[in-house]
Design an enzyme around this catalytic site. Structure first.
Site, PDB file in Angstrom:
ATOM      1  CE  LYS A  49       5.032  -7.432   8.845  1.00  0.00           C
ATOM      2  NZ  LYS A  49       4.625  -7.517  10.284  1.00  0.00           N
ATOM      3  CD  GLN A  93       0.788  -7.850   1.966  1.00  0.00           C
ATOM      4  OE1 GLN A  93       1.531  -7.245   2.723  1.00  0.00           O
ATOM      5  NE2 GLN A  93       1.107  -8.087   0.710  1.00  0.00           N
ATOM      6  CG  ASP A 116       2.108  -0.162   2.142  1.00  0.00           C
ATOM      7  OD1 ASP A 116       3.292  -0.516   1.937  1.00  0.00           O
ATOM      8  OD2 ASP A 116       1.154  -0.949   2.086  1.00  0.00           O
TER       9      ASP A 116
END
Length: 292
Positions: A49, A93, A116
């Site tokens: 990422k 995460q 997200d």
């Protein structure tokens, strides 16, 4: 033989488009990932990422907290990022250590920075047919359906899987695109027959090669979200790929299909969040308005 939907190529193209858009801005969209602990898969994802975000022009960084971090400490970190005007996107995460509730961390993120797309407010907006930040994997699947040239209006779509991360938001996006949608799962009665009815088959059940080739309707488009590691080390999807390949009109491979789209769509969400926070026009709505 099916068209192979190359997620790597589509993701690369999308990242290039994002880089072009960012180069024309007078600021760099800010993205912060909060990682807690030492989960190996999370480490790989976060490194990928960071690399992709930096290459596209984002101001990206990772805040790596020790395994011993308490839930209260993590929530304090999130609150600080919510208040930071330079931060446009926050990603917590997963998985988190067992002593931290994932739902508490997700709910603590400012919905406007929830790149997200997991916050209950964003989930509710999607379910209501309102624009908002959409989970990255379903958004990537929609890009791949466009790559396949799928005619969505009126198509019968079957989503196998009902998770909050993939199955349910995937169904909502397809419904917003005027598909007739069925959500199926591992306990659906006569699941093979339900799958055979699909013009568009989305596999997100998390069981290796559960969906056999003869479950796929001739000419269907198959999007395989699953990624499962077999005892021999091979990665396979939820669909028996070799069996489905001769029957489908288009299909995603595993690996190299939906997976590469997740990071690209995280970056797409971050740019849209950055523009929306500054009152600027967002290029593409994350979810169409609801309609009858």
């Amino acid at each position: 033989m099916a068209k192979i939907l190359d997620g790597k190529a589509v993701a690369e193209r999308l990242r290039g488009q994002l880089a072009t858009r960012i180069a024309a801005l007078d600021f760099r969209p800010g993205l912060v990932v909060l990682r807690v602990g030492e989960d190996p898969a999370s480490g790989v994802y976060v490194r990928n990422k960071d690399k992709a975000a930096t290459a596209a022009g984002f101001a990206s960084r990772t805040r790596h907290l020790p395994e011993s971090t308490t839930e209260a400490e993590l929530l304090a970190e999130i609150a600080a990022l919510n208040a930071d005007p330079a931060v446009d996107g926050i990603l917590v995460q997963l998985p988190l250590p067992a002593h931290i509730r994932a739902e508490a961390a997700i709910a603590a993120v400012d919905p406007a920075k929830d790149v997200d797309g997991f916050h209950p407010i964003n989930a509710g907006r999607l379910a209501s047919g309102l624009p908002g930040l959409v989970p990255c994997t379903p958004r990537g699947a929609m890009h791949l359906l466009a790559e396949a040239g799928a005619s969505l209006r009126g198509a019968r779509a079957v989503v196998v899987g009902r998770s909050q991360i993939v199955g349910r938001p995937m169904a909502q996006l397809l419904l917003a695109a005027d598909c007739t949608v069925t959500i199926a799962h591992s306990r659906t009665r006569d699941l093979p027959e339900e799958c055979r009815r699909a013009d568009i088959l989305i596999a997100a059940v998390g069981r290796p090669e559960m969906i056999r080739g003869d479950w796929v309707r001739e000419g269907a488009i198959v999007i395989d979200v699953g990624i499962n590691r077999l005892p021999d080390g091979r990665l396979v999807g939820d669909v028996a790929y070799a069996e489905a390949l001769p029957r489908a009109a288009a299909i995603t491979p595993v690996p190299g299909g939906v997976g590469p789209m997740t990071i690209a769509c995280l970056l797409e969400n971050t740019l849209e969040a950055a523009l929306a926070r500054r009152g600027r026009r967002v290029g593409v709505a994350a979810a169409p308005q609801g309609r009858p």
